[in-house]
Design an enzyme around this catalytic site. Sequence first.
Site, PDB file in Angstrom:
ATOM      1  N   SER A 175     -33.560  59.865 -32.049  1.00  0.00           N
ATOM      2  CA  SER A 175     -34.071  61.061 -31.895  1.00  0.00           C
ATOM      3  C   SER A 175     -34.670  61.375 -30.632  1.00  0.00           C
ATOM      4  CB  SER A 175     -35.420  61.565 -33.084  1.00  0.00           C
ATOM      5  OG  SER A 175     -35.660  62.768 -32.970  1.00  0.00           O
ATOM      6  N   MET A 176     -36.031  61.510 -30.350  1.00  0.00           N
ATOM      7  CA  MET A 176     -36.305  61.711 -28.892  1.00  0.00           C
ATOM      8  C   MET A 176     -36.479  60.204 -28.227  1.00  0.00           C
ATOM      9  SD  MET A 176     -39.803  64.034 -28.716  1.00  0.00           S
ATOM     10  CE  MET A 176     -39.848  65.767 -29.088  1.00  0.00           C
ATOM     11  N   ASP A 221     -27.473  67.308 -39.507  1.00  0.00           N
ATOM     12  CA  ASP A 221     -28.688  67.549 -38.725  1.00  0.00           C
ATOM     13  C   ASP A 221     -29.200  68.723 -38.411  1.00  0.00           C
ATOM     14  OD1 ASP A 221     -30.694  66.459 -36.792  1.00  0.00           O
ATOM     15  OD2 ASP A 221     -29.501  65.099 -35.953  1.00  0.00           O
ATOM     16  N   HIS A 253     -30.465  63.974 -39.939  1.00  0.00           N
ATOM     17  CA  HIS A 253     -30.957  63.473 -38.765  1.00  0.00           C
ATOM     18  C   HIS A 253     -31.801  62.008 -38.780  1.00  0.00           C
ATOM     19  CE1 HIS A 253     -33.255  63.641 -34.653  1.00  0.00           C
ATOM     20  NE2 HIS A 253     -34.265  63.616 -35.450  1.00  0.00           N
TER      21      HIS A 253
END
Length: 306
Positions: A175-176, A221, A253
């Site tokens: 993710s981030m 996602d 996700h």
Amino acid sequence: MHLDPHTDSPTRPRGRRAGRLAGATVALALAVGLGPLTSPGAQAADNPYERGPAPTTSSIEALRGPYAVSQTSVSSLSVTGFGGGTIYYPTSTGDGTFGAVVISPGYTAYESSIAWLGPRLASQGFVVFTIDTLTTLDQPDSRGRQLLAALDHLTERSSVRGRVDASRLGVMGHSMGGGGSLEAAKSRPSLQAAIPLTPWNLDKTWSEVTTPTLIFGADGDTIAPVASHAEPFYSSLSSSLDRGYLELNSATHFTPNSSNTTIAKYSISWLKRFIDNDTRYEQFLCPLPRPSLTIEEYRGNCPHGS
């Protein structure tokens, strides 16, 4: 299998006398029932970074690879620039040093969310550092800097630094944290591999990245939809770069937060191919994997040039 011209040694013609002696040696061995004589270091001489036996589909899909794994905790109080974590490493000391990879979790998440990758990758012959970030709300640019700080700690100050080859390093993240792995690769071109997992980043263009990069997207996602994150990230990478885009089928996700054979299989192959320069793993990346029950699509370049 494609042979990498940068890592495979050229064959040198031997003299006629040397050839006759070698032939006689093999003949003698066969005559006494020993079979052909081979040097166990012959393969390593071509590529000194190879680790472990020749791979098979079952070996890279297995929950554990050929190496026994130990682990050590790194307190956040003992480091600067990131939030501590856990180092997983092959217990063996007989194979020399290993390449290493640091892995960041995503937004609001902790190290535990990506911990399954630690022993799974380490057992294939890597030192793996799963980390916590300084805060769970850190953005991708911060996570990129933290990945690099963790790599520096791993190679310069950690208790296992003697087991790590500091010239063979990679980054991963979810993710981030995946967006952070792109940031890290852009900031440190010497990295050998980057693997963003369902990455999120407001920056959509990564033409500056020169590190071989494999991006995982997920067809379901809704947090970092592939159309606005993973796909444009991949498309923005230079077409001359060794790059791949694997879109997971029937995934979300958060699929990278649980043990996943497809993610492990292709991550291992990518890390082996580019951190270890191990062309034995090219067979799993070229020809390009075809759509299946777990792969929605795969894009990339073949054969690889790095």
